[in-house]
Design a protein around this motif. Structure first.
Motif, PDB file in Angstrom:
ATOM      1  N   ARG A   1       0.856  -1.184   0.000  1.00  0.00           N
ATOM      2  CA  ARG A   1       0.000   0.000   0.000  1.00  0.00           C
ATOM      3  C   ARG A   1       0.894   1.236   0.000  1.00  0.00           C
ATOM      4  NH1 ARG A   1      -1.622   3.371   4.121  1.00  0.00           N
ATOM      5  NH2 ARG A   1      -3.560   4.558   3.758  1.00  0.00           N
ATOM      6  N   LEU A   2       0.554   2.210  -0.859  1.00  0.00           N
ATOM      7  CA  LEU A   2       1.283   3.473  -0.933  1.00  0.00           C
ATOM      8  C   LEU A   2       0.287   4.610  -0.819  1.00  0.00           C
ATOM      9  CD1 LEU A   2       3.909   5.115  -1.427  1.00  0.00           C
ATOM     10  CD2 LEU A   2       3.406   4.989  -3.881  1.00  0.00           C
ATOM     11  N   ALA A   3       0.530   5.537   0.102  1.00  0.00           N
ATOM     12  CA  ALA A   3      -0.358   6.683   0.309  1.00  0.00           C
ATOM     13  C   ALA A   3       0.485   7.933   0.520  1.00  0.00           C
ATOM     14  CB  ALA A   3      -1.280   6.449   1.506  1.00  0.00           C
ATOM     15  N   ALA A   4      -0.149   9.083   0.320  1.00  0.00           N
ATOM     16  CA  ALA A   4       0.507  10.376   0.531  1.00  0.00           C
ATOM     17  C   ALA A   4      -0.145  11.062   1.724  1.00  0.00           C
ATOM     18  CB  ALA A   4       0.411  11.244  -0.716  1.00  0.00           C
ATOM     19  N   ASP A   5       0.612  11.278   2.771  1.00  0.00           N
ATOM     20  CA  ASP A   5       0.140  11.999   3.955  1.00  0.00           C
ATOM     21  C   ASP A   5       0.537  13.465   3.778  1.00  0.00           C
ATOM     22  OD1 ASP A   5      -0.503  13.025   6.403  1.00  0.00           O
ATOM     23  OD2 ASP A   5       0.408  11.407   7.578  1.00  0.00           O
ATOM     24  N   ARG A   6      -0.377  14.229   3.146  1.00  0.00           N
ATOM     25  CA  ARG A   6      -0.068  15.623   2.827  1.00  0.00           C
ATOM     26  C   ARG A   6       0.090  16.464   4.088  1.00  0.00           C
ATOM     27  NH1 ARG A   6       1.534  15.226  -2.399  1.00  0.00           N
ATOM     28  NH2 ARG A   6       0.078  13.897  -3.561  1.00  0.00           N
ATOM     29  N   ALA A   7      -0.640  16.131   5.138  1.00  0.00           N
ATOM     30  CA  ALA A   7      -0.565  16.916   6.367  1.00  0.00           C
ATOM     31  C   ALA A   7       0.835  16.885   6.954  1.00  0.00           C
ATOM     32  CB  ALA A   7      -1.588  16.407   7.387  1.00  0.00           C
ATOM     33  N   ARG A   8       1.477  15.719   6.928  1.00  0.00           N
ATOM     34  CA  ARG A   8       2.833  15.592   7.459  1.00  0.00           C
ATOM     35  C   ARG A   8       3.899  15.705   6.378  1.00  0.00           C
ATOM     36  NH1 ARG A   8       3.649  10.385  10.775  1.00  0.00           N
ATOM     37  NH2 ARG A   8       2.569   9.432   8.993  1.00  0.00           N
ATOM     38  N   GLY A   9       3.487  15.781   5.112  1.00  0.00           N
ATOM     39  CA  GLY A   9       4.440  15.872   4.018  1.00  0.00           C
ATOM     40  C   GLY A   9       5.232  14.602   3.804  1.00  0.00           C
ATOM     41  N   LEU A  10       4.564  13.420   3.961  1.00  0.00           N
ATOM     42  CA  LEU A  10       5.265  12.148   3.877  1.00  0.00           C
ATOM     43  C   LEU A  10       4.582  11.218   2.897  1.00  0.00           C
ATOM     44  CD1 LEU A  10       5.910  11.429   7.677  1.00  0.00           C
ATOM     45  CD2 LEU A  10       7.576  12.274   6.014  1.00  0.00           C
ATOM     46  N   ALA A  11       5.410  10.439   2.207  1.00  0.00           N
ATOM     47  CA  ALA A  11       4.918   9.293   1.446  1.00  0.00           C
ATOM     48  C   ALA A  11       4.998   8.076   2.371  1.00  0.00           C
ATOM     49  CB  ALA A  11       5.752   9.084   0.197  1.00  0.00           C
ATOM     50  N   VAL A  12       3.895   7.333   2.503  1.00  0.00           N
ATOM     51  CA  VAL A  12       3.813   6.210   3.439  1.00  0.00           C
ATOM     52  C   VAL A  12       3.682   4.918   2.639  1.00  0.00           C
ATOM     53  CG1 VAL A  12       2.587   5.223   5.398  1.00  0.00           C
ATOM     54  CG2 VAL A  12       2.720   7.712   5.135  1.00  0.00           C
ATOM     55  N   LEU A  13       4.645   4.010   2.821  1.00  0.00           N
ATOM     56  CA  LEU A  13       4.665   2.739   2.111  1.00  0.00           C
ATOM     57  C   LEU A  13       4.525   1.611   3.128  1.00  0.00           C
ATOM     58  CD1 LEU A  13       5.174   1.013  -0.469  1.00  0.00           C
ATOM     59  CD2 LEU A  13       7.623   1.157   0.078  1.00  0.00           C
ATOM     60  N   ASP A  14       3.468   0.800   2.983  1.00  0.00           N
ATOM     61  CA  ASP A  14       3.237  -0.353   3.859  1.00  0.00           C
ATOM     62  C   ASP A  14       3.423  -1.629   3.050  1.00  0.00           C
ATOM     63  OD1 ASP A  14       2.578   1.096   6.153  1.00  0.00           O
ATOM     64  OD2 ASP A  14       0.499   1.345   5.513  1.00  0.00           O
ATOM     65  N   VAL A  15       4.214  -2.559   3.573  1.00  0.00           N
ATOM     66  CA  VAL A  15       4.354  -3.894   2.996  1.00  0.00           C
ATOM     67  C   VAL A  15       3.920  -4.885   4.079  1.00  0.00           C
ATOM     68  CG1 VAL A  15       5.906  -5.577   1.972  1.00  0.00           C
ATOM     69  CG2 VAL A  15       6.229  -3.133   1.489  1.00  0.00           C
ATOM     70  N   GLU A  16       2.824  -5.602   3.813  1.00  0.00           N
ATOM     71  CA  GLU A  16       2.213  -6.453   4.839  1.00  0.00           C
ATOM     72  C   GLU A  16       2.118  -7.888   4.339  1.00  0.00           C
ATOM     73  OE1 GLU A  16      -1.915  -6.532   7.509  1.00  0.00           O
ATOM     74  OE2 GLU A  16      -1.472  -4.874   6.140  1.00  0.00           O
ATOM     75  N   ASP A  17       2.407  -8.827   5.230  1.00  0.00           N
ATOM     76  CA  ASP A  17       2.248 -10.240   4.884  1.00  0.00           C
ATOM     77  C   ASP A  17       1.367 -10.903   5.938  1.00  0.00           C
ATOM     78  OD1 ASP A  17       3.944 -11.766   7.009  1.00  0.00           O
ATOM     79  OD2 ASP A  17       5.281 -10.157   6.340  1.00  0.00           O
ATOM     80  N   ASP A  18       0.827 -12.066   5.586  1.00  0.00           N
ATOM     81  CA  ASP A  18      -0.063 -12.787   6.499  1.00  0.00           C
ATOM     82  C   ASP A  18       0.660 -13.939   7.197  1.00  0.00           C
ATOM     83  OD1 ASP A  18       0.339 -14.330   4.302  1.00  0.00           O
ATOM     84  OD2 ASP A  18      -1.784 -14.828   3.960  1.00  0.00           O
ATOM     85  N   GLY A  19       1.948 -13.740   7.449  1.00  0.00           N
ATOM     86  CA  GLY A  19       2.739 -14.776   8.104  1.00  0.00           C
ATOM     87  C   GLY A  19       2.560 -14.776   9.612  1.00  0.00           C
ATOM     88  N   PRO A  20       3.526 -15.356  10.339  1.00  0.00           N
ATOM     89  CA  PRO A  20       3.403 -15.476  11.791  1.00  0.00           C
ATOM     90  C   PRO A  20       3.530 -14.161  12.541  1.00  0.00           C
ATOM     91  CG  PRO A  20       5.540 -16.271  11.054  1.00  0.00           C
ATOM     92  CD  PRO A  20       4.732 -16.014   9.811  1.00  0.00           C
ATOM     93  N   GLY A  21       3.995 -13.131  11.876  1.00  0.00           N
ATOM     94  CA  GLY A  21       4.124 -11.836  12.546  1.00  0.00           C
ATOM     95  C   GLY A  21       5.441 -11.707  13.302  1.00  0.00           C
ATOM     96  N   ILE A  22       5.616 -10.531  13.910  1.00  0.00           N
ATOM     97  CA  ILE A  22       6.841 -10.231  14.664  1.00  0.00           C
ATOM     98  C   ILE A  22       6.446  -9.942  16.105  1.00  0.00           C
ATOM     99  CG2 ILE A  22       8.853  -8.705  14.847  1.00  0.00           C
ATOM    100  CD1 ILE A  22       8.526  -8.089  11.881  1.00  0.00           C
ATOM    101  N   PRO A  23       6.982 -10.672  17.065  1.00  0.00           N
ATOM    102  CA  PRO A  23       6.655 -10.407  18.473  1.00  0.00           C
ATOM    103  C   PRO A  23       7.027  -8.976  18.855  1.00  0.00           C
ATOM    104  CG  PRO A  23       7.807 -12.493  18.244  1.00  0.00           C
ATOM    105  CD  PRO A  23       7.896 -11.812  16.912  1.00  0.00           C
ATOM    106  N   PRO A  24       6.257  -8.346  19.753  1.00  0.00           N
ATOM    107  CA  PRO A  24       6.569  -6.957  20.140  1.00  0.00           C
ATOM    108  C   PRO A  24       7.992  -6.784  20.658  1.00  0.00           C
ATOM    109  CG  PRO A  24       4.391  -7.579  20.926  1.00  0.00           C
ATOM    110  CD  PRO A  24       5.003  -8.820  20.362  1.00  0.00           C
ATOM    111  N   ALA A  25       8.530  -7.778  21.353  1.00  0.00           N
ATOM    112  CA  ALA A  25       9.883  -7.642  21.902  1.00  0.00           C
ATOM    113  C   ALA A  25      10.950  -7.623  20.816  1.00  0.00           C
ATOM    114  CB  ALA A  25      10.163  -8.780  22.877  1.00  0.00           C
ATOM    115  N   ASP A  26      10.614  -8.102  19.611  1.00  0.00           N
ATOM    116  CA  ASP A  26      11.600  -8.202  18.531  1.00  0.00           C
ATOM    117  C   ASP A  26      11.395  -7.159  17.446  1.00  0.00           C
ATOM    118  OD1 ASP A  26      12.821 -10.409  19.715  1.00  0.00           O
ATOM    119  OD2 ASP A  26      11.375 -11.799  18.805  1.00  0.00           O
TER     120      ASP A  26
END
Length: 463
Positions: free
Chosen positions: A377-402
């Protein structure tokens, strides 16, 4: 680089103070000497003016008194000088002495050769005491004609007072100047002693003892802040050296195992009689060579990022939307389904090759851990002046501690996986360094399932 001050040519250069202490002392001495000279001259001028004014006032009063007697016709041949007056004389219009004080009896008439108004200072010395005389002349109209009254005073007392004052200043001013120079020298030396201690400690620190720190004076002044800054810099150098040594150790460890496997495969292939086995071993050696080449490329890129190697590369306007679309479509088909949600016309300023590498590393990580789907997913956050790129998978995830440890170099969360499946552990660290190099960030974003990596890069500026 700051320009260096020119040095005086010839022997004059030897007399120019070189140290800060000497220059400060010389400057303070010069200013103090000038101040003492001006103060002494002003004191002498003020004292002289006051003494002369006192003498002039006394002689003017005495002359006025004698002139009144002449007007009233009460002028006697012998005049008695009052306080502050040394001699008196009254002269008619023809230059005849009508009256005089006892010390001028028989003397010729006085004249005011340099008369200004009714006050004058002449070089005449009617008393023969070889001192300056203050002479005041007052003219009065009498029934017998105009009469000029001369009242004078010797400036002996004034000259003696000036001589005493000059002698006192001649002794006191050098003593004050010497005292000021000595105090400045000692105070400056005391103030610069911590600086010398800092310099000596920094000079003694080498690459093998970066744990040492400079002494910090408890004065809460500029020198204390300098020492704190130096220690903070040494902290950063020590941390950088520690990271470099750890990086070298990790890189050596990562390279040792595939090199050993590669050597074993080649040695077995060289001696194995079966051509089929030999071909399989050579094929495996080529795969290991590809992995070594990829690892060497990653290490070189990390070294360049650490050294700021992209600062000299020109930035350009990058169509991030087109870059993401081309990168996702250009990847070979795999076991996972890839979906995209791209905002149109998202542009950033950066290095296209490095931005493509950031996206490739994120997609490689997602493909490695996904169960069935990778979403970009790619979006433009004009309020903060940032391009936001999300790469998401449906795997086991990452534990918060890591969620921060995954960005450490050579980190593999699943130690049981093989190197082929787990990668080198450099993909995410490289991606974060590239994001930071472009003024952005890369972090793990909490999500109910799977793992989501979010990269931000500042949007392109207009113009």
């Amino acid at each position: 680089m700051r320009p260096r001050l020119p040095r005086l040519p010839g022997p004059l250069g030897r007399f120019v103070p070189r140290s800060v202490r000497a220059r400060a002392t010389a400057a303070a001495g010069t200013v103090l000497a000038a101040a003492l000279a001006l103060a002494g001259a002003g004191l002498l001028a003020a004292l002289h003016a006051d003494l002369v004014a006192s003498a002039a006032s006394a002689t003017r009063q005495q002359a006025d008194s004698v002139a009144q007697l002449a007007v009233q016709g009460r002028l006697t041949p012998v005049l008695h000088a009052g306080h502050g007056t040394d001699f008196l004389q009254a002269v008619d219009a023809h230059g005849t002495v009508l009256a005089a004080s006892p010390n001028l009896t028989g003397r010729p008439a006085l004249t005011a050769a340099h008369r200004t108004g009714s006050h004058t200072t002449d070089d005449v010395d009617p008393l023969y005491d070889h001192h300056r005389q203050r002479l005041t002349a007052v003219t009065a109209d009498t029934p017998s004609g105009p009469v000029t009254v001369y009242a004078g005073a010797s400036l002996r007392a004034a000259d003696e007072a000036l001589d005493i004052t000059q002698a006192a200043l001649a002794v006191a001013c050098p003593l004050l100047l010497l005292t000021g120079v000595v105090v400045t020298w000692r105070v400056t030396g005391h103030a610069l002693r911590p600086v010398e201690a800092i310099r000596a400690e920094v000079d003694a620190i080498t690459g093998q003892d970066l744990h040492r720190r400079v002494p910090e004076p408890g004065t809460a002044d500029e020198i204390a802040r300098l020492a704190a800054t130096m220690n903070a810099m040494l902290d950063r150098l020590e941390a950088s050296g520690r990271r470099q040594r750890q990086f070298i150790a990790d890189a050596s460890h990562e390279l040792r195992s595939p090199l050993a496997v590669l050597r074993t495969q080649l040695e077995v292939a060289d001696t194995h009689p079966d051509p089929a086995v030999r071909a399989e071993l050579v094929h495996g050696a080529l795969q290991d060579t590809d992995r070594l080449q990829s690892l060497a490329t990653d290490l070189l890129l990390l070294a360049r990022l650490d050294a700021g190697g992209g600062e000299d590369r020109p930035r350009q306007r990058v169509d991030l939307t087109g870059l993401v679309a081309a990168t996702v479509l250009g990847r070979p088909a795999g076991p996972h389904r890839r979906t995209t949600d791209l905002a149109p016309a998202v542009a950033v300023d950066g290095i296209p090759l490095w931005l493509g590498r950031l996206l490739t590393n994120l997609l490689d990580n997602a493909d490695r851990h996904a169960a069935g789907t990778v979403h970009v997913r790619l979006a433009a956050d004009r309020a903060r002046g940032l391009a936001v790129l999300d790469v998401e998978d449906d795997g086991p995830g990452i534990p918060p501690a890591d969620r921060e440890r995954v960005f450490e170099r050579f980190t593999r969360l699943d130690d049981a996986r093989s190197r082929d499946e787990g990668g080198s552990g450099l993909g995410l660290p490289i991606a974060r360094d590239i994001a930071r190099h472009h003024g952005g960030t890369l972090a793990v974003t909490p999500t109910p399932s799977g793992a989501r990596l979010t990269a931000t890069v500042p949007l392109a500026t207009d113009g």
